[in-house]
Scaffold this motif. Structure first.
Motif, PDB file in Angstrom:
ATOM      1  N   ARG A 239      12.193   4.828  17.580  1.00 61.49           N
ATOM      2  CA  ARG A 239      11.574   4.162  18.520  1.00 61.49           C
ATOM      3  C   ARG A 239      10.791   4.722  19.568  1.00 61.49           C
ATOM      4  NH1 ARG A 239      15.498   1.381  22.756  1.00 61.49           N
ATOM      5  NH2 ARG A 239      13.529   0.957  23.849  1.00 61.49           N
ATOM      6  N   ASN A 240      10.724   6.081  19.742  1.00 63.64           N
ATOM      7  CA  ASN A 240       9.926   6.881  20.776  1.00 63.64           C
ATOM      8  C   ASN A 240       8.747   7.060  19.980  1.00 63.64           C
ATOM      9  OD1 ASN A 240      11.803   7.089  22.654  1.00 63.64           O
ATOM     10  ND2 ASN A 240      12.907   8.741  21.813  1.00 63.64           N
ATOM     11  N   GLY A 241       8.480   7.280  18.587  1.00 64.37           N
ATOM     12  CA  GLY A 241       7.308   7.281  17.935  1.00 64.37           C
ATOM     13  C   GLY A 241       7.010   8.842  17.680  1.00 64.37           C
ATOM     14  N   LYS A 242       5.952   9.106  16.887  1.00 61.69           N
ATOM     15  CA  LYS A 242       5.536  10.546  16.569  1.00 61.69           C
ATOM     16  C   LYS A 242       4.136  10.531  16.145  1.00 61.69           C
ATOM     17  CE  LYS A 242       7.504  14.483  14.196  1.00 61.69           C
ATOM     18  NZ  LYS A 242       8.374  14.885  13.279  1.00 61.69           N
ATOM     19  N   PRO A 243       3.389  11.546  16.622  1.00 60.97           N
ATOM     20  CA  PRO A 243       1.879  11.507  16.003  1.00 60.97           C
ATOM     21  C   PRO A 243       2.058  11.983  14.449  1.00 60.97           C
ATOM     22  CG  PRO A 243       2.523  13.392  17.582  1.00 60.97           C
ATOM     23  CD  PRO A 243       3.621  12.654  17.321  1.00 60.97           C
ATOM     24  N   VAL A 244       0.636  11.682  13.766  1.00 59.48           N
ATOM     25  CA  VAL A 244       0.446  12.052  12.656  1.00 59.48           C
ATOM     26  C   VAL A 244      -1.200  11.988  12.228  1.00 59.48           C
ATOM     27  CG1 VAL A 244       0.679   9.473  12.059  1.00 59.48           C
ATOM     28  CG2 VAL A 244       0.895  11.303  10.157  1.00 59.48           C
ATOM     29  N   ARG A 245      -1.559  12.720  11.305  1.00 60.17           N
ATOM     30  CA  ARG A 245      -2.842  12.611  11.104  1.00 60.17           C
ATOM     31  C   ARG A 245      -3.113  12.309   9.680  1.00 60.17           C
ATOM     32  NH1 ARG A 245      -6.408  17.995  13.382  1.00 60.17           N
ATOM     33  NH2 ARG A 245      -5.824  17.600  15.597  1.00 60.17           N
ATOM     34  N   TYR A 246      -4.192  11.519   9.485  1.00 59.80           N
ATOM     35  CA  TYR A 246      -4.117  10.850   8.041  1.00 59.80           C
ATOM     36  C   TYR A 246      -5.795  10.570   8.040  1.00 59.80           C
ATOM     37  CZ  TYR A 246      -3.667   6.468  10.087  1.00 59.80           C
ATOM     38  OH  TYR A 246      -3.624   5.282  10.788  1.00 59.80           O
ATOM     39  N   LEU A 247      -6.171  10.127   6.880  1.00 59.57           N
ATOM     40  CA  LEU A 247      -7.408   9.714   6.463  1.00 59.57           C
ATOM     41  C   LEU A 247      -7.266   7.967   6.382  1.00 59.57           C
ATOM     42  CD1 LEU A 247      -8.844  12.497   4.009  1.00 59.57           C
ATOM     43  CD2 LEU A 247      -9.295  12.113   6.339  1.00 59.57           C
ATOM     44  N   TRP A 248      -8.476   7.402   6.871  1.00 60.64           N
ATOM     45  CA  TRP A 248      -8.356   6.142   7.049  1.00 60.64           C
ATOM     46  C   TRP A 248      -9.749   5.536   7.083  1.00 60.64           C
ATOM     47  CZ3 TRP A 248      -4.543   3.205   4.728  1.00 60.64           C
ATOM     48  CH2 TRP A 248      -4.604   1.743   4.872  1.00 60.64           C
ATOM     49  N   PRO A 249     -10.111   4.148   6.165  1.00 64.55           N
ATOM     50  CA  PRO A 249     -11.495   3.781   6.694  1.00 64.55           C
ATOM     51  C   PRO A 249     -11.797   3.339   7.999  1.00 64.55           C
ATOM     52  CG  PRO A 249     -10.669   2.867   4.623  1.00 64.55           C
ATOM     53  CD  PRO A 249      -9.301   3.614   5.282  1.00 64.55           C
ATOM     54  N   LYS A 250     -12.907   3.671   8.551  1.00 66.01           N
ATOM     55  CA  LYS A 250     -13.288   3.309   9.796  1.00 66.01           C
ATOM     56  C   LYS A 250     -13.933   2.161  10.006  1.00 66.01           C
ATOM     57  CE  LYS A 250     -15.216   5.351  13.929  1.00 66.01           C
ATOM     58  NZ  LYS A 250     -16.192   6.328  14.593  1.00 66.01           N
ATOM     59  N   PRO A 251     -13.432   1.077  10.617  1.00 70.34           N
ATOM     60  CA  PRO A 251     -14.253  -0.366  10.571  1.00 70.34           C
ATOM     61  C   PRO A 251     -15.512  -0.244  11.147  1.00 70.34           C
ATOM     62  CG  PRO A 251     -11.919  -0.553  11.225  1.00 70.34           C
ATOM     63  CD  PRO A 251     -12.211   1.015  11.196  1.00 70.34           C
ATOM     64  N   SER A 252     -15.822   0.128  12.145  1.00 66.55           N
ATOM     65  CA  SER A 252     -17.185   0.427  12.901  1.00 66.55           C
ATOM     66  C   SER A 252     -18.157   1.299  12.094  1.00 66.55           C
ATOM     67  CB  SER A 252     -16.824   0.981  14.340  1.00 66.55           C
ATOM     68  OG  SER A 252     -16.414   2.397  14.408  1.00 66.55           O
TER      69      SER A 252
ATOM     70  N   LEU B  65       0.690  -1.265   0.122  1.00 69.98           N
ATOM     71  CA  LEU B  65      -0.004  -0.118  -0.138  1.00 69.98           C
ATOM     72  C   LEU B  65       0.901   1.178   0.098  1.00 69.98           C
ATOM     73  CD1 LEU B  65      -2.636  -1.123   2.607  1.00 69.98           C
ATOM     74  CD2 LEU B  65      -2.862  -1.203   0.356  1.00 69.98           C
ATOM     75  N   PHE B  66       1.865   1.027  -0.560  1.00 67.91           N
ATOM     76  CA  PHE B  66       3.144   2.294  -0.588  1.00 67.91           C
ATOM     77  C   PHE B  66       2.397   3.430  -1.269  1.00 67.91           C
ATOM     78  CE2 PHE B  66       6.783   4.731  -1.688  1.00 67.91           C
ATOM     79  CZ  PHE B  66       7.387   4.803  -0.556  1.00 67.91           C
ATOM     80  N   ASP B  67       1.749   3.099  -2.362  1.00 69.69           N
ATOM     81  CA  ASP B  67       1.314   4.020  -3.420  1.00 69.69           C
ATOM     82  C   ASP B  67      -0.193   4.181  -3.157  1.00 69.69           C
ATOM     83  OD1 ASP B  67       3.775   4.529  -4.385  1.00 69.69           O
ATOM     84  OD2 ASP B  67       3.668   3.093  -5.709  1.00 69.69           O
ATOM     85  N   PHE B  68      -0.756   3.676  -1.955  1.00 70.51           N
ATOM     86  CA  PHE B  68      -2.128   3.821  -2.043  1.00 70.51           C
ATOM     87  C   PHE B  68      -2.593   5.424  -1.552  1.00 70.51           C
ATOM     88  CE2 PHE B  68      -5.766   4.156   1.075  1.00 70.51           C
ATOM     89  CZ  PHE B  68      -6.751   3.668   0.308  1.00 70.51           C
ATOM     90  N   GLN B  69      -3.370   6.037  -2.350  1.00 74.82           N
ATOM     91  CA  GLN B  69      -4.214   7.176  -2.259  1.00 74.82           C
ATOM     92  C   GLN B  69      -5.442   7.362  -1.422  1.00 74.82           C
ATOM     93  OE1 GLN B  69      -3.941   9.499  -5.904  1.00 74.82           O
ATOM     94  NE2 GLN B  69      -1.736   9.495  -5.882  1.00 74.82           N
ATOM     95  N   ASP B  70      -5.667   8.260  -0.791  1.00 74.01           N
ATOM     96  CA  ASP B  70      -7.063   8.453  -0.112  1.00 74.01           C
ATOM     97  C   ASP B  70      -7.833   9.409  -1.005  1.00 74.01           C
ATOM     98  OD1 ASP B  70      -5.987  10.858   0.416  1.00 74.01           O
ATOM     99  OD2 ASP B  70      -5.647  10.663   2.571  1.00 74.01           O
ATOM    100  N   ASP B  71      -9.125   9.801  -0.252  1.00 72.32           N
ATOM    101  CA  ASP B  71      -9.863  10.564  -1.267  1.00 72.32           C
ATOM    102  C   ASP B  71      -9.204  12.211  -1.576  1.00 72.32           C
ATOM    103  OD1 ASP B  71     -11.499   8.531  -1.584  1.00 72.32           O
ATOM    104  OD2 ASP B  71     -12.822   9.401   0.541  1.00 72.32           O
ATOM    105  N   SER B  72      -8.507  12.547  -0.668  1.00 69.00           N
ATOM    106  CA  SER B  72      -7.902  13.770  -0.729  1.00 69.00           C
ATOM    107  C   SER B  72      -6.443  13.834  -1.619  1.00 69.00           C
ATOM    108  CB  SER B  72      -7.282  14.462   0.642  1.00 69.00           C
ATOM    109  OG  SER B  72      -6.440  13.693   1.208  1.00 69.00           O
ATOM    110  N   GLY B  73      -6.070  12.624  -2.065  1.00 69.39           N
ATOM    111  CA  GLY B  73      -4.843  12.606  -2.901  1.00 69.39           C
ATOM    112  C   GLY B  73      -3.937  12.266  -2.039  1.00 69.39           C
ATOM    113  N   GLN B  74      -3.926  12.060  -0.704  1.00 67.42           N
ATOM    114  CA  GLN B  74      -2.652  12.062  -0.079  1.00 67.42           C
ATOM    115  C   GLN B  74      -2.150  10.339  -0.048  1.00 67.42           C
ATOM    116  OE1 GLN B  74      -3.425  12.779   4.201  1.00 67.42           O
ATOM    117  NE2 GLN B  74      -0.912  13.570   4.222  1.00 67.42           N
ATOM    118  N   LYS B  75      -0.994  10.178   0.144  1.00 69.97           N
ATOM    119  CA  LYS B  75      -0.602   8.613   0.267  1.00 69.97           C
ATOM    120  C   LYS B  75      -0.426   8.388   1.667  1.00 69.97           C
ATOM    121  CE  LYS B  75       1.246   8.404  -4.488  1.00 69.97           C
ATOM    122  NZ  LYS B  75       2.476   8.227  -5.337  1.00 69.97           N
ATOM    123  N   PRO B  76      -1.356   7.837   2.380  1.00 70.43           N
ATOM    124  CA  PRO B  76      -1.339   7.656   3.978  1.00 70.43           C
ATOM    125  C   PRO B  76      -0.111   6.651   4.306  1.00 70.43           C
ATOM    126  CG  PRO B  76      -3.177   6.750   3.163  1.00 70.43           C
ATOM    127  CD  PRO B  76      -2.452   7.309   2.092  1.00 70.43           C
TER     128      PRO B  76
END
Length: 472
Positions: A141-154, A117-128
């Motif tokens: 290893r400490n991690g970092k926050p990020v915002r993106y669009l993704w399908p919601k299972p529920s 899914l490296f080149d997968f694009q969401d509805d806004s054209g972004q590659k999450p």
């Protein structure tokens, strides 16, 4: 527009203007505070969620790090299994990708496992997935926050904004992380906003209620002032009416005295002179007049007319102001009135009037005696002229709290059967006289049994009279 209404409007309009300005200011300030509160709550909420997600990622890292030291396939499988079982809620789960963007584990969307899914694009054209890999390499290893669009299972796969926290496992070249969907945050913020709106509306309702209460208070004060003014005006009007009635009675008494002492005496003198002339002419008419002529008949007619004029003059003087009312009191004046009320003409005995008293007699003020006498005078006049009655009675009743005059007859009804509401000027005059002294007049009219008229006057500790009213 009346002055009082203008004053009332001038008192209410500033309240309404102040209410409108206060309500508008409160709504504006409330909305600004609500937006500021929403921003603060959103930032605090997101900050707490970021800390929570960071805690989850560090916990997951501490679980799989010992397995990463073994560097074998069995350790990788065991690590993926542990991450798959670490979830929190229906939409809280971990996902794992390698550096090429191939999905290695996804507990909510297993169909994605093994796909690149490296080149997968969401509805806004972004590659999450590419974005997640870049952020994970930056966070390490400490991690970092990020915002993106993704399908919601529920939500059946509906795309929603998600706040994720990702980290990298350099030993195996993995990017793993978790996240929460921000529409839940929006729902919570909407509830906060609704609560703020309810608070603003409650404050506005309270302000409107206070303004309405103030308007009611102003209106009530205006009505109370208006009623007080009306009462004062009515009191002054009654006082003026008493003065007018007293003036009328004084004028009647003056005319009665002048008629009795002036014109009546002159007519008596004229009568005596005519009688003297008649006697003189009776002795000398043989000398002064031709045979067959006599002045006895004209002089007799003149004397009769003078006698009738004197009787009418006495009657008018008595009606204007009966001397008995001043000299002997109300009962004697009523008996004299009853004796004179019979119709003149063919049958002087057509009406029999009986006068009686009951209760403990007390001296009545001049105003009370005059008012009751005038009521009896007007009532008997109506009976004689209109009721065709043969019997009538005048009853004067004394009570501790008042005095009542009852007039009853066996005729066809008061004023020829007229009801109380249709009564003429006489009945209205009687009622006005009685009500001026705080009393009441009641007419029970029945054509088959005559009429019953009751006039009741209260007797306060200090009874009012016309003279005291005038002096006031």
């Amino acid at each position: 527009m009346r002055l009082r209404l203008k004053i009332l409007l001038l008192a209410i309009l500033p309240v309404l203007v102040a209410l409108a300005a206060t309500t508008w200011s409160m709504a504006r300030q409330g909305m600004a505070l609500a937006r500021e509160q929403q921003t603060i709550v959103e930032q605090a909420w997101l900050s707490s969620k970021e800390s929570e997600l960071q805690h989850y990622v560090r916990l997951a890292y501490s679980v799989i790090e010992p397995l990463a030291r073994r560097d074998d396939e069995q350790a990788r499988i065991q690590a993926l299994d542990l991450l798959a079982r670490m979830d929190f809620g229906p939409d809280g789960y971990f996902f794992v990708y390698d550096e090429q963007g191939v999905n290695l584990m996804h507990p909510r969307q297993p169909e994605l496992v093994g796909q690149n899914l490296f080149d997968f694009q969401d509805d806004s054209g972004q590659k999450p997935i590419r974005l997640l890999l870049e952020v994970a390499r930056e966070g390490g290893r400490n991690g970092k926050p990020v915002r993106y669009l993704w399908p919601k299972p529920s939500a059946g796969g509906q795309v929603a904004e998600k706040l994720g926290f990702v980290a990298s496992l350099e030993a195996w070249g993995w990017m793993f992380g978790t996240g929460i969907y921000l529409d839940d945050v929006e729902v919570a913020l909407a509830q906060v906003d609704a609560t703020a709106q309810d608070s603003i509306h409650a404050m506005q309702r309270q302000a409107i209620a206070i303004a309405c209460l103030a308007i009611l208070l102003v209106t009530g004060c205006a009505l109370a002032l208006n009623i007080s003014d009306h009462r004062h005006a009515d009191a002054r009007l009654r006082q003026l009416a008493r003065k007018v009635v007293y003036s009328q009675e004084e004028e009647r008494a003056r005319l009665s005295r002048e008629l009795h002492d002036g014109l009546s005496q002159m007519l008596v003198s004229v009568k005596l002179m005519v009688e003297t002339a008649q006697d003189s002419l009776a002795r000398h008419q043989q000398v002064c007049l031709a045979p067959g002529h006599s002045l006895d008949e004209p002089l007799a007619r003149a004397l009769e007319r003078l006698h009738q004029s004197l009787a009418e003059l006495r009657r008018m003087s008595h009606n204007l102001r009966p001397a008995l009312l001043d000299d002997l009191g109300l009962p004697a004046a009523l008996r004299h009135l009853a004796a004179e009320c019979s119709p003149e003409g063919e049958n002087p005995a057509a009406l029999q009037v009986n006068v009686s008293e009951s209760g403990q007699a007390v001296p009545l003020p001049e105003a009370y005696a005059t008012t009751l006498f005038r009521v009896a005078q007007e009532g008997l006049t109506n009976i004689v002229r209109h009721a065709r009655a043969t019997r009538a009675s005048l009853i004067l009743r004394y009570a501790p709290d008042g005095v009542e005059l009852v007039i009853q007859d066996n005729g066809t009804g008061f004023c020829g059967g007229a009801s109380e509401s249709e009564g003429g000027i006489g009945l209205r005059n009687m009622r006005e006289r009685v009500e001026m002294l705080g009393g009441r007049l009641r007419l029970d009219d029945a054509q088959a049994h005559g009429a019953l008229l009751r006039a009741w006057l209260p007797l306060p500790a200090r009874s009012p009279d016309f003279s005291s009213t005038v002096s006031a």
